[in-house]
Write a protein that holds these residues in place. Sequence first.
Motif, PDB file in Angstrom:
ATOM      1  N   LYS A 233       0.820  -1.215   0.000  1.00  0.00           N
ATOM      2  CA  LYS A 233       0.000   0.000   0.000  1.00  0.00           C
ATOM      3  C   LYS A 233       0.853   1.264   0.000  1.00  0.00           C
ATOM      4  CE  LYS A 233      -3.157   2.381   3.194  1.00  0.00           C
ATOM      5  NZ  LYS A 233      -3.903   2.239   4.481  1.00  0.00           N
ATOM      6  N   TYR A 234       2.016   1.205   0.639  1.00  0.00           N
ATOM      7  CA  TYR A 234       2.840   2.405   0.795  1.00  0.00           C
ATOM      8  C   TYR A 234       3.932   2.536  -0.265  1.00  0.00           C
ATOM      9  CZ  TYR A 234       0.475   3.031   5.218  1.00  0.00           C
ATOM     10  OH  TYR A 234      -0.500   3.226   6.182  1.00  0.00           O
ATOM     11  N   VAL A 235       4.116   1.520  -1.098  1.00  0.00           N
ATOM     12  CA  VAL A 235       5.181   1.576  -2.099  1.00  0.00           C
ATOM     13  C   VAL A 235       4.982   2.710  -3.102  1.00  0.00           C
ATOM     14  CG1 VAL A 235       6.282   0.326  -3.996  1.00  0.00           C
ATOM     15  CG2 VAL A 235       5.879  -0.830  -1.807  1.00  0.00           C
ATOM     16  N   PRO A 236       3.788   2.897  -3.683  1.00  0.00           N
ATOM     17  CA  PRO A 236       3.622   4.014  -4.626  1.00  0.00           C
ATOM     18  C   PRO A 236       3.925   5.371  -3.991  1.00  0.00           C
ATOM     19  CG  PRO A 236       1.788   2.478  -4.805  1.00  0.00           C
ATOM     20  CD  PRO A 236       2.567   2.076  -3.592  1.00  0.00           C
ATOM     21  N   GLU A 237       3.543   5.533  -2.741  1.00  0.00           N
ATOM     22  CA  GLU A 237       3.808   6.785  -2.033  1.00  0.00           C
ATOM     23  C   GLU A 237       5.309   7.029  -1.899  1.00  0.00           C
ATOM     24  OE1 GLU A 237       2.854   8.349   2.486  1.00  0.00           O
ATOM     25  OE2 GLU A 237       1.310   7.195   1.427  1.00  0.00           O
ATOM     26  N   LEU A 238       6.046   5.985  -1.616  1.00  0.00           N
ATOM     27  CA  LEU A 238       7.498   6.108  -1.464  1.00  0.00           C
ATOM     28  C   LEU A 238       8.174   6.347  -2.816  1.00  0.00           C
ATOM     29  CD1 LEU A 238       8.041   3.320   1.187  1.00  0.00           C
ATOM     30  CD2 LEU A 238       8.384   5.764   1.517  1.00  0.00           C
ATOM     31  N   LYS A 239       7.698   5.668  -3.849  1.00  0.00           N
ATOM     32  CA  LYS A 239       8.267   5.881  -5.186  1.00  0.00           C
ATOM     33  C   LYS A 239       8.037   7.317  -5.642  1.00  0.00           C
ATOM     34  CE  LYS A 239       7.666   2.468  -8.175  1.00  0.00           C
ATOM     35  NZ  LYS A 239       6.972   1.367  -8.912  1.00  0.00           N
ATOM     36  N   ALA A 240       6.869   7.868  -5.294  1.00  0.00           N
ATOM     37  CA  ALA A 240       6.578   9.256  -5.653  1.00  0.00           C
ATOM     38  C   ALA A 240       7.500  10.229  -4.935  1.00  0.00           C
ATOM     39  CB  ALA A 240       5.120   9.578  -5.327  1.00  0.00           C
ATOM     40  N   LYS A 241       8.020   9.802  -3.799  1.00  0.00           N
ATOM     41  CA  LYS A 241       8.948  10.642  -3.050  1.00  0.00           C
ATOM     42  C   LYS A 241      10.388  10.485  -3.535  1.00  0.00           C
ATOM     43  CE  LYS A 241       6.183  11.074   1.140  1.00  0.00           C
ATOM     44  NZ  LYS A 241       6.135  10.970   2.623  1.00  0.00           N
ATOM     45  N   GLY A 242      10.595   9.647  -4.534  1.00  0.00           N
ATOM     46  CA  GLY A 242      11.913   9.517  -5.143  1.00  0.00           C
ATOM     47  C   GLY A 242      12.936   8.785  -4.316  1.00  0.00           C
ATOM     48  N   VAL A 243      12.506   7.793  -3.515  1.00  0.00           N
ATOM     49  CA  VAL A 243      13.480   7.051  -2.720  1.00  0.00           C
ATOM     50  C   VAL A 243      14.341   6.192  -3.631  1.00  0.00           C
ATOM     51  CG1 VAL A 243      11.992   7.050  -0.689  1.00  0.00           C
ATOM     52  CG2 VAL A 243      11.906   5.112  -2.274  1.00  0.00           C
ATOM     53  N   ASP A 244      15.534   5.891  -3.167  1.00  0.00           N
ATOM     54  CA  ASP A 244      16.492   5.116  -3.952  1.00  0.00           C
ATOM     55  C   ASP A 244      16.463   3.624  -3.635  1.00  0.00           C
ATOM     56  OD1 ASP A 244      17.918   7.372  -5.344  1.00  0.00           O
ATOM     57  OD2 ASP A 244      18.246   7.967  -3.267  1.00  0.00           O
ATOM     58  N   ALA A 245      15.905   3.276  -2.485  1.00  0.00           N
ATOM     59  CA  ALA A 245      15.835   1.868  -2.083  1.00  0.00           C
ATOM     60  C   ALA A 245      14.691   1.706  -1.105  1.00  0.00           C
ATOM     61  CB  ALA A 245      17.143   1.410  -1.445  1.00  0.00           C
ATOM     62  N   ILE A 246      14.089   0.516  -1.102  1.00  0.00           N
ATOM     63  CA  ILE A 246      13.031   0.191  -0.147  1.00  0.00           C
ATOM     64  C   ILE A 246      13.404  -1.113   0.544  1.00  0.00           C
ATOM     65  CG2 ILE A 246      10.601  -0.359   0.192  1.00  0.00           C
ATOM     66  CD1 ILE A 246       9.960   1.268  -2.299  1.00  0.00           C
ATOM     67  N   ILE A 247      13.541  -1.049   1.851  1.00  0.00           N
ATOM     68  CA  ILE A 247      13.854  -2.233   2.673  1.00  0.00           C
ATOM     69  C   ILE A 247      12.658  -2.503   3.585  1.00  0.00           C
ATOM     70  CG2 ILE A 247      15.461  -3.279   4.311  1.00  0.00           C
ATOM     71  CD1 ILE A 247      16.768  -2.491   1.664  1.00  0.00           C
ATOM     72  N   VAL A 248      12.207  -3.742   3.634  1.00  0.00           N
ATOM     73  CA  VAL A 248      11.135  -4.130   4.550  1.00  0.00           C
ATOM     74  C   VAL A 248      11.743  -4.686   5.830  1.00  0.00           C
ATOM     75  CG1 VAL A 248       9.337  -5.860   4.953  1.00  0.00           C
ATOM     76  CG2 VAL A 248       9.311  -4.519   2.855  1.00  0.00           C
ATOM     77  N   LEU A 249      11.278  -4.159   6.953  1.00  0.00           N
ATOM     78  CA  LEU A 249      11.614  -4.694   8.275  1.00  0.00           C
ATOM     79  C   LEU A 249      10.347  -5.380   8.770  1.00  0.00           C
ATOM     80  CD1 LEU A 249      13.268  -1.466   9.763  1.00  0.00           C
ATOM     81  CD2 LEU A 249      14.395  -3.320   8.514  1.00  0.00           C
ATOM     82  N   ILE A 250      10.390  -6.678   8.936  1.00  0.00           N
ATOM     83  CA  ILE A 250       9.158  -7.395   9.270  1.00  0.00           C
ATOM     84  C   ILE A 250       9.378  -8.410  10.376  1.00  0.00           C
ATOM     85  CG2 ILE A 250       9.541  -9.048   7.385  1.00  0.00           C
ATOM     86  CD1 ILE A 250       6.447  -9.205   7.121  1.00  0.00           C
ATOM     87  N   HIS A 251       8.468  -8.394  11.335  1.00  0.00           N
ATOM     88  CA  HIS A 251       8.537  -9.381  12.411  1.00  0.00           C
ATOM     89  C   HIS A 251       7.652 -10.566  12.049  1.00  0.00           C
ATOM     90  CE1 HIS A 251       9.857 -10.659  16.305  1.00  0.00           C
ATOM     91  NE2 HIS A 251       8.626 -11.068  16.562  1.00  0.00           N
ATOM     92  N   GLU A 252       8.122 -11.308  11.086  1.00  0.00           N
ATOM     93  CA  GLU A 252       7.556 -12.588  10.682  1.00  0.00           C
ATOM     94  C   GLU A 252       8.678 -13.318   9.970  1.00  0.00           C
ATOM     95  OE1 GLU A 252       6.040 -15.239  11.104  1.00  0.00           O
ATOM     96  OE2 GLU A 252       3.967 -14.575  10.770  1.00  0.00           O
ATOM     97  N   GLY A 253       8.695 -14.635  10.053  1.00  0.00           N
ATOM     98  CA  GLY A 253       9.841 -15.347   9.507  1.00  0.00           C
ATOM     99  C   GLY A 253       9.508 -16.737   9.026  1.00  0.00           C
ATOM    100  N   GLY A 254      10.555 -17.541   8.936  1.00  0.00           N
ATOM    101  CA  GLY A 254      10.432 -18.910   8.489  1.00  0.00           C
ATOM    102  C   GLY A 254      11.571 -19.741   9.040  1.00  0.00           C
ATOM    103  N   VAL A 255      11.809 -20.863   8.420  1.00  0.00           N
ATOM    104  CA  VAL A 255      12.909 -21.743   8.814  1.00  0.00           C
ATOM    105  C   VAL A 255      13.626 -22.207   7.550  1.00  0.00           C
ATOM    106  CG1 VAL A 255      11.821 -22.532  10.943  1.00  0.00           C
ATOM    107  CG2 VAL A 255      11.407 -23.786   8.819  1.00  0.00           C
ATOM    108  N   SER A 256      14.884 -22.528   7.712  1.00  0.00           N
ATOM    109  CA  SER A 256      15.690 -22.988   6.585  1.00  0.00           C
ATOM    110  C   SER A 256      16.531 -24.181   7.013  1.00  0.00           C
ATOM    111  CB  SER A 256      16.603 -21.863   6.088  1.00  0.00           C
ATOM    112  OG  SER A 256      17.538 -22.354   5.147  1.00  0.00           O
ATOM    113  N   LYS A 257      16.725 -25.104   6.081  1.00  0.00           N
ATOM    114  CA  LYS A 257      17.595 -26.249   6.348  1.00  0.00           C
ATOM    115  C   LYS A 257      19.060 -25.855   6.327  1.00  0.00           C
ATOM    116  CE  LYS A 257      14.348 -29.541   4.260  1.00  0.00           C
ATOM    117  NZ  LYS A 257      14.138 -30.509   3.154  1.00  0.00           N
ATOM    118  N   ASP A 258      19.353 -24.711   5.719  1.00  0.00           N
ATOM    119  CA  ASP A 258      20.732 -24.262   5.613  1.00  0.00           C
ATOM    120  C   ASP A 258      21.129 -23.460   6.851  1.00  0.00           C
ATOM    121  OD1 ASP A 258      21.289 -25.248   2.937  1.00  0.00           O
ATOM    122  OD2 ASP A 258      19.825 -23.762   2.281  1.00  0.00           O
TER     123      ASP A 258
END
Length: 568
Positions: A233-258
């Motif tokens: 929902k917020y990506v278009p707003e950020l693109k309109a502001k001319g940001v150079d990168a978008i990083i998501v910080l999220i408190h949800e995860g998974g598991v990996s065998k590696d």
Amino acid sequence: MKKNLLLIGASLLLGACSTTPEPSKPEQEKPATTKVTVVGLNDFHGNLEPTSFAGVMVPDPKDPTKQVKLTTGGIEVIGGYLDQERAKNANLTFVGAGDLIGASPVTSSLLRDEPSVIGLSKLGMQYSSLGNHEFDQGYKELLRMQNGGCDSNAPDKACKFQNPYPRATFSWLGANVEVKATGKPALPAYGIQEIGGARIAFIGAVTKTTPTIVSPDGVADLKFLDEAESINKYVPELKAKGVDAIIVLIHEGGVSKDGFDKPACGTLTGPIVNIVNKLDPAVDAVISGHTHQGYNCVVNGRTVIQGDYYGHLLQRLDMTIDLQKHKVTDIRAANVVMDPNTITKNAEMTALVGRAKSLTDAVKQRAIGSLAAPTISRTTNAAGESALGDLIADSQLAATADRGAVIAFMNPGGIRADLNATGGGTTVTFGDAYAVQPFGNTLVVMDLTGAQIKALLEQQFDNPSAGQNRVLQVSKNFTYSYDSTAAAGNRVDPASIKLGGVTLDPAKTYRVTLNSFLSTGGDNFTTFASGTNVLQLPNVSDLDALTAYIVAHPGVAGGAQDRIVKLK
């Protein structure tokens, strides 16, 4: 006067023109690219001091022929690493992926986690996603942690480290958390930081299951929405502001065998994968948390990284950014071990930890009893039962037997650590017990019918709060068996549900004990919310019950893990 001034100005201009002009200097061009380092911390849980990290084994100092877990993390070492890396590259920013506070050890928790927030602020953290544990004490208290002050629901703990408590200088972000009454964000959805000439946007989100894994009354005024939809929902707003990168910080995860140190792993599973697959292509990378796993993976061409927990690892993204095209052209991701043996500690954080310890050590080090062995483990057997879970359920039953209780249930997620005797001996302290149950949940006694207890046991399987089975720990003399391959709702054999060897009567009422978190349907055990003759015990916490049981049983041992039987 105006004419005179004009003449003077003209004369000066003619004089300037009469000299040989210097070659004009071209305006300094904006560099085409820049390099920025993003360092992330997830699931810190107020662990100001180092703890054991199972990801790295080292020779035992007492016996070099044996291996022991490396002791890593702690805010002093995290601060030292940031000092070290900022000296190499000023274009470094420090962010979080939630659960920075909550479920914390005594040194932080007895001071309402204020030392942890103050420390992370001093270390220059800029943003963090919300985590479910940020809501442990309710939304109002979270706002106090963000904005400062002493108007706390725990006046015995608040502002004891620093009065008044200043505030978090970083911002908690939650794009998918709204206030029900207004539909507005409960906290900011995103933040933008300019660093190294680049404008980097950080969007925060927390697991949408939060209302089922915290005390429901603490978040009753909030809505937790779909993570990916809210981020997008917020990506278009950020693109309109001319940001150079978008990083998501999220408190949800998974598991990996590696392992945590394998780059670009492709074995990640769990909720985070579905979320990442639905994200807008403009999102460049995802720093995740919640599942306490160390991994460094790629999902749908995008870096997804998590750094274990308690500060054992820091996630690191080294990015090359094209400032003309406003895009990330390269990301190198890694998890970095916070090893006290190789990283110089931050002196300011050493002073902070020293003050926190001086205010809590007397309570933490008070001996309360002894164990039969140095450790009672929370590790579960194949049926989902642990020796420590048995002990905790027994302690809660003992604390409420005079209220008519005959069965006690304990949620496994509330058991935060093994019960370890101090110094590897058998003496157990208040701090040792507190590390196991740091939430301060109070005990509740209620009536459930035998049929309701059967329904409750069925709710353990495919539990949506965990995305997997979440087996309740049960008190002595209560037994049952289950078949994990049977159809949902029919996995527990009604004839096997017994108290003192007698099968429960579906129509009969039984008095049961549980904690306040479970009593309102926490962890999606909704059957508890329909209990009757509910007795709240606001002056008896789960920790009180455990410590009293240890005091009353010198040399106490864990349960035999024979109360729950998994048939197949």
